[in-house]
Design a protein around this motif. Structure first.
Motif, PDB file in Angstrom:
ATOM      1  N   THR A 105       0.835  -1.206   0.000  1.00 28.85           N
ATOM      2  CA  THR A 105       0.000   0.000   0.000  1.00 28.85           C
ATOM      3  C   THR A 105       0.868   1.254   0.000  1.00 28.85           C
ATOM      4  OG1 THR A 105      -1.828  -1.092   1.143  1.00 28.85           O
ATOM      5  CG2 THR A 105      -1.711   1.296   1.333  1.00 28.85           C
ATOM      6  N   LEU A 106       1.906   1.269   0.824  1.00 30.05           N
ATOM      7  CA  LEU A 106       2.782   2.434   0.923  1.00 30.05           C
ATOM      8  C   LEU A 106       3.553   2.661  -0.374  1.00 30.05           C
ATOM      9  CD1 LEU A 106       3.930   1.761   4.572  1.00 30.05           C
ATOM     10  CD2 LEU A 106       2.740   3.825   3.813  1.00 30.05           C
ATOM     11  N   SER A 107       3.958   1.600  -1.023  1.00 37.48           N
ATOM     12  CA  SER A 107       4.646   1.746  -2.310  1.00 37.48           C
ATOM     13  C   SER A 107       3.736   2.404  -3.340  1.00 37.48           C
ATOM     14  CB  SER A 107       5.106   0.374  -2.817  1.00 37.48           C
ATOM     15  OG  SER A 107       6.122  -0.154  -1.997  1.00 37.48           O
ATOM     16  N   ALA A 108       2.485   1.970  -3.389  1.00 31.92           N
ATOM     17  CA  ALA A 108       1.535   2.553  -4.339  1.00 31.92           C
ATOM     18  C   ALA A 108       1.290   4.027  -4.019  1.00 31.92           C
ATOM     19  CB  ALA A 108       0.222   1.773  -4.298  1.00 31.92           C
ATOM     20  N   ILE A 109       1.223   4.360  -2.747  1.00 31.68           N
ATOM     21  CA  ILE A 109       0.986   5.747  -2.338  1.00 31.68           C
ATOM     22  C   ILE A 109       2.189   6.615  -2.689  1.00 31.68           C
ATOM     23  CG2 ILE A 109       0.800   7.223  -0.276  1.00 31.68           C
ATOM     24  CD1 ILE A 109      -1.094   5.035   0.866  1.00 31.68           C
ATOM     25  N   GLY A 148       4.110  10.848  -4.356  1.00 36.05           N
ATOM     26  CA  GLY A 148       5.466  11.331  -4.169  1.00 36.05           C
ATOM     27  C   GLY A 148       5.830  11.658  -2.737  1.00 36.05           C
ATOM     28  N   VAL A 149       4.996  11.257  -1.792  1.00 38.32           N
ATOM     29  CA  VAL A 149       5.271  11.516  -0.374  1.00 38.32           C
ATOM     30  C   VAL A 149       5.905  10.266   0.233  1.00 38.32           C
ATOM     31  CG1 VAL A 149       4.289  12.158   1.853  1.00 38.32           C
ATOM     32  CG2 VAL A 149       3.296  13.072  -0.260  1.00 38.32           C
ATOM     33  N   PRO A 150       7.088  10.389   0.861  1.00 41.90           N
ATOM     34  CA  PRO A 150       7.767   9.212   1.402  1.00 41.90           C
ATOM     35  C   PRO A 150       6.933   8.496   2.456  1.00 41.90           C
ATOM     36  CG  PRO A 150       9.261  11.085   1.317  1.00 41.90           C
ATOM     37  CD  PRO A 150       7.892  11.614   1.013  1.00 41.90           C
TER      38      PRO A 150
END
Length: 412
Positions: free
Chosen positions: A116-120, A125-127
């Motif tokens: 999920t975090l990778s897709a976000i 573009g927010v780490p």
């Protein structure tokens, strides 16, 4: 409220003599609140497309919560019992006392929600470290109790708070969430300030930035982790988060560089700060891709604590919460979540125990001397810190850019 003026005037003398509302007075306020809902709020809600069914469901059983802070009782001119003018001005270091829990929780959840975090990250573009740090700071990664009925809080504040107009917009936005976004009123739990869900969004922010991260067609910031994470990232990206730039770097500031150079209106290319002798701690170089970007000196404790060169992204974190220390907490926690146990290289010196009233008095004295302190609010923001530094330099003192008892005496 204008339509209720005769009613309010009738109980003016009763309210003005009370320390806390009695049951009888509370009942009178409840009656006034019910009249206000129907005579004042409902016509505007109807004009905005809110149905009677939605309005009635939202306020079913809702009475004003007179235990909330920042309420002005009818007939009074200021909030009662807040004591904020005597609140302690806390040392900046205290803000970081509980950062360990956010870091450890963030690391665990970074692995659990990696996809999920990778897709976000790819979309916004927010780490991921930043998103996780905000999630942890705002709601303990969803574990914090959010105890209030949002309509009780927002309705009470729209009726009685010092900032009625702001909360009026928020309660109308909350009604729009029910009417147009399909959010059930029973779902809408909030903080005492009306901030909702795991990202702690006010209703107007929900309408603008809440995002469907799990693809089920709605943005559930109370129960869905993907929706929560996507909404946080969307908020930052919508406010101008610069993809590919960091938030900032801890630095050493030589004595010949004034601490009064701090602030978002004193930007220079990071290469220029480096040419002035400002260096990243630990012998590290500034990243090559950052050197031509604008940076800003940020010293939350003046010369009495760590110093930083921050990027525009630091101020996007401040858009989430208008506090230097909040933005620094999130940036630092995000780094530790992603890169290991990085501590501040510089320590936090002990600072004098002053009250917010002491700070406000200093601010007024500096204003009288022509300084722009950003308002006498009892908080030492960057304008106050650099005003202190400029006064110290002009007085031939060592500039610390931070309040202390001696300075408070000097400025009386």
């Amino acid at each position: 409220m204008r339509s209720l003026t005769p009613i309010l005037a009738a109980i003016l003398l009763i309210f003005s003599s009370l320390i806390a509302p009695s049951p009888a007075i509370a009942q009178n306020v409840s009656n006034l609140f019910a009249q206000w809902l129907q005579a004042d709020l409902w016509p505007e809600a109807r004009a905005r497309g809110i149905s009677p069914a939605t309005f009635n469901a939202a306020f079913a059983g809702v009475t004003p919560n007179l235990k909330l802070p920042d309420l002005v009782m009818p007939g009074e001119s200021a909030p009662r019992g807040t004591g904020q003018h005597q609140a302690e001005f806390r040392a900046p270091s205290a803000y970081f006392d509980h950062i360990g829990g956010v870091v450890s929780g963030g690391r665990r959840l970074a692995a659990q929600h990696a996809a999920t975090l990778s897709a976000i990250e790819k979309r916004y573009g927010v780490p991921r470290g930043i998103v996780l740090a905000i999630w942890g700071r705002e709601s303990g990664f969803g574990s914090a109790k959010i105890p209030y009925n949002a309509f009780e809080v927002l309705g009470t504040k729209a009726f009685l708070a010092t900032r009625k107009e702001m909360f009026r917009e928020e309660v109308l936005a909350a009604l729009e969430m029910v009417e147009k976004r399909g959010v059930g009123p029973e779902t809408m739990r909030s903080s005492w300030a009306g901030a909702m869900g795991q990202p702690q969004f006010l209703p107007t922010s929900y309408l603008k930035y809440a995002d469907d991260g799990d693809g089920d067609g709605r943005a559930d910031i109370w129960n869905s982790v993907p929706d929560t994470l996507a909404s946080i990232a969307n908020y930052l990206a919508s406010h101008g988060w610069v993809r590919g730039r960091d938030w900032g770097f801890e630095v050493t500031v030589p004595a010949n560089v004034s601490c009064a150079e701090e602030g978002p209106d004193r930007g220079r290319r990071i290469a220029e700060w480096a040419a002035m002798g400002i260096a990243r701690v630990g012998g590290k170089a500034f990243p090559a891709h950052e050197m031509q970007g604008e940076g800003y000196l940020m010293m939350p404790a003046g010369r009495l604590g760590p110093a930083f060169i921050v990027t525009p992204n630091f101020y996007r974190l401040k858009d989430y919460n208008e506090s230097d220390l909040y933005a620094l907490f999130v940036g630092h926690a995000g780094d530790r979540i992603m890169y290991g146990d990085i501590s501040f290289a510089a320590g936090w010196s002990r600072v004098d125990g002053l009250s917010r009233a002491d700070i406000a008095a200093m601010q007024r004295a500096l204003e009288a001397r022509g300084h722009d302190v950003g308002g006498a609010d009892g908080l030492a923001g960057f304008k106050t810190r650099r005003s202190i530094g400029r006064w110290q330099e002009k007085a031939g003192r060592v500039a610390t850019c931070f309040p202390d008892r001696d300075l408070a005496r000097q400025l009386r």
